[in-house]
Design a protein around this motif. Structure first.
Motif, PDB file in Angstrom:
ATOM      1  N   GLU A   1       0.826  -1.215   0.000  1.00  0.00           N
ATOM      2  CA  GLU A   1       0.000   0.000   0.000  1.00  0.00           C
ATOM      3  C   GLU A   1       0.857   1.261   0.000  1.00  0.00           C
TER       4      GLU A   1
ATOM      5  N   GLU B   1       0.186   4.023   1.398  1.00  0.00           N
ATOM      6  CA  GLU B   1       0.169   4.623   2.734  1.00  0.00           C
ATOM      7  C   GLU B   1       1.287   4.037   3.596  1.00  0.00           C
TER       8      GLU B   1
ATOM      9  N   ARG C   1       4.481   5.632   2.624  1.00  0.00           N
ATOM     10  CA  ARG C   1       4.535   7.006   3.113  1.00  0.00           C
ATOM     11  C   ARG C   1       4.936   7.041   4.594  1.00  0.00           C
TER      12      ARG C   1
END
Length: 109
Positions: free
Chosen positions: A10, A12, A15
């Motif tokens: 993912e 996210e 990040r």
């Protein structure tokens, strides 16, 4: 956590891993090692003097988490905890620290 995030597909996760990188493998990885301090000792003194601004912020958050956990654990056992904060005013660059302290004071009462 950092290593696990790197293996996640993912965006996210990537990040968050990127945000943690400086503290896990970069120049601010001071807290990414086992401590040689007995955190179960009756008296624990945490000295943040001499830390740079970036390290001081994470150190203050880490210290706050440690104190909160210790107070909560002691409270659950019916043990009073005394906390002394010297030089609390050193980093008044934001009101966040004061807000945390005020919330902590209200929680502990």
């Amino acid at each position: 956590l950092y290593e696990e995030l790197l293996h996640q597909p993912e965006p996210e996760a990537r990040r968050v891993a990127t945000a943690l990188e400086l503290y896990c493998t970069g120049s601010l990885n001071l807290f990414n090692h086992p401590t040689n301090v007995d955190l179960n000792s009756r008296v624990v003194c945490i000295v943040l003097k001499g830390l740079g601004e970036n390290l001081r912020k994470i150190a203050m958050h880490t210290t706050n988490e440690f104190v909160t956990a210790a107070v909560n654990a002691n409270h659950a056992e019916g043990v009073a905890t005394w906390c002394y904060f010297d030089e609390f005013h050193i980093d008044p660059s934001t009101n966040e620290r004061t807000d945390q302290y005020d919330r902590k004071q209200n929680d502990d009462r």
